[in-house]
Design a protein around this motif. Structure first.
Motif, PDB file in Angstrom:
ATOM      1  N   GLN A 106       0.830  -1.205   0.000  1.00 43.54           N
ATOM      2  CA  GLN A 106       0.000   0.000   0.000  1.00 43.54           C
ATOM      3  C   GLN A 106       0.865   1.256   0.000  1.00 43.54           C
ATOM      4  N   ARG A 107       2.037   1.171   0.613  1.00 39.33           N
ATOM      5  CA  ARG A 107       2.950   2.329   0.622  1.00 39.33           C
ATOM      6  C   ARG A 107       3.393   2.681  -0.795  1.00 39.33           C
ATOM      7  N   LEU A 164       1.691   2.033  -3.532  1.00 41.30           N
ATOM      8  CA  LEU A 164       0.515   2.599  -4.193  1.00 41.30           C
ATOM      9  C   LEU A 164       0.277   4.041  -3.760  1.00 41.30           C
ATOM     10  N   ASP A 165       0.465   4.325  -2.474  1.00 37.76           N
ATOM     11  CA  ASP A 165       0.309   5.698  -1.973  1.00 37.76           C
ATOM     12  C   ASP A 165       1.347   6.626  -2.595  1.00 37.76           C
ATOM     13  N   GLU A 166       2.599   6.164  -2.660  1.00 41.11           N
ATOM     14  CA  GLU A 166       3.659   6.976  -3.268  1.00 41.11           C
ATOM     15  C   GLU A 166       3.341   7.233  -4.740  1.00 41.11           C
ATOM     16  N   ASP A 167       2.854   6.215  -5.432  1.00 42.98           N
ATOM     17  CA  ASP A 167       2.528   6.376  -6.842  1.00 42.98           C
ATOM     18  C   ASP A 167       1.370   7.359  -7.032  1.00 42.98           C
ATOM     19  N   GLU A 168       0.404   7.299  -6.148  1.00 46.12           N
ATOM     20  CA  GLU A 168      -0.718   8.249  -6.219  1.00 46.12           C
ATOM     21  C   GLU A 168      -0.229   9.687  -6.036  1.00 46.12           C
ATOM     22  N   ARG A 169       0.698   9.886  -5.107  1.00 44.04           N
ATOM     23  CA  ARG A 169       1.259  11.228  -4.900  1.00 44.04           C
ATOM     24  C   ARG A 169       2.020  11.696  -6.141  1.00 44.04           C
ATOM     25  N   GLN A 225       1.381  10.789  -9.224  1.00 43.09           N
ATOM     26  CA  GLN A 225       0.379  11.123 -10.234  1.00 43.09           C
ATOM     27  C   GLN A 225      -0.174  12.531 -10.004  1.00 43.09           C
ATOM     28  N   ARG A 226      -0.349  12.910  -8.738  1.00 44.92           N
ATOM     29  CA  ARG A 226      -0.803  14.275  -8.431  1.00 44.92           C
ATOM     30  C   ARG A 226       0.235  15.310  -8.847  1.00 44.92           C
TER      31      ARG A 226
END
Length: 105
Positions: free
Chosen positions: A11-12, A14-19, A21-22
């Motif tokens: 999940q970490r 995925l969270d880093e990847d989401e950031r 993408q932002r």
């Protein structure tokens, strides 16, 4: 149980990847890619927009991250971006390092 952080903490990633993408959506980063190294480390290469220019950076997450500190370097290696760089490949000082790193960072 694995010692590789990205397998223990998916999940970490995925969270880093989401950031990331932002940051792309905001125009701070124009491109990025993840690459698993044969050693188990996960490296992130980004193209960061700095004013009118673009700088490629490489963030190396050690296999035991977040227990060990990541490192950031310009690409090509040795490019001078700051007076706060170390070694021949120009690792950037983030004011957090092996001497004061904590996994919560």
């Amino acid at each position: 149980m694995t010692d590789l952080w990205w397998e223990r903490l998916p999940q970490r990633v995925l969270d880093e990847d989401e950031r990331l993408q932002r940051l792309v959506a905001e125009g701070v980063v124009s491109a990025y890619s993840w690459k698993k190294q044969p050693t188990g480390e996960l490296w992130l290469t980004t193209d960061v927009n700095v004013g009118a220019r673009q700088q490629k950076l490489e963030l190396r997450f050690p296999a035991r991250y977040p227990g060990e500190c990541p490192s950031l370097r310009p690409v090509p290696y040795g490019t001078r971006l700051s007076s706060h760089q170390f070694g021949g490949d120009g690792v950037l000082c983030l004011e957090l390092g092996p001497d004061n790193w904590h996994p919560r960072f």
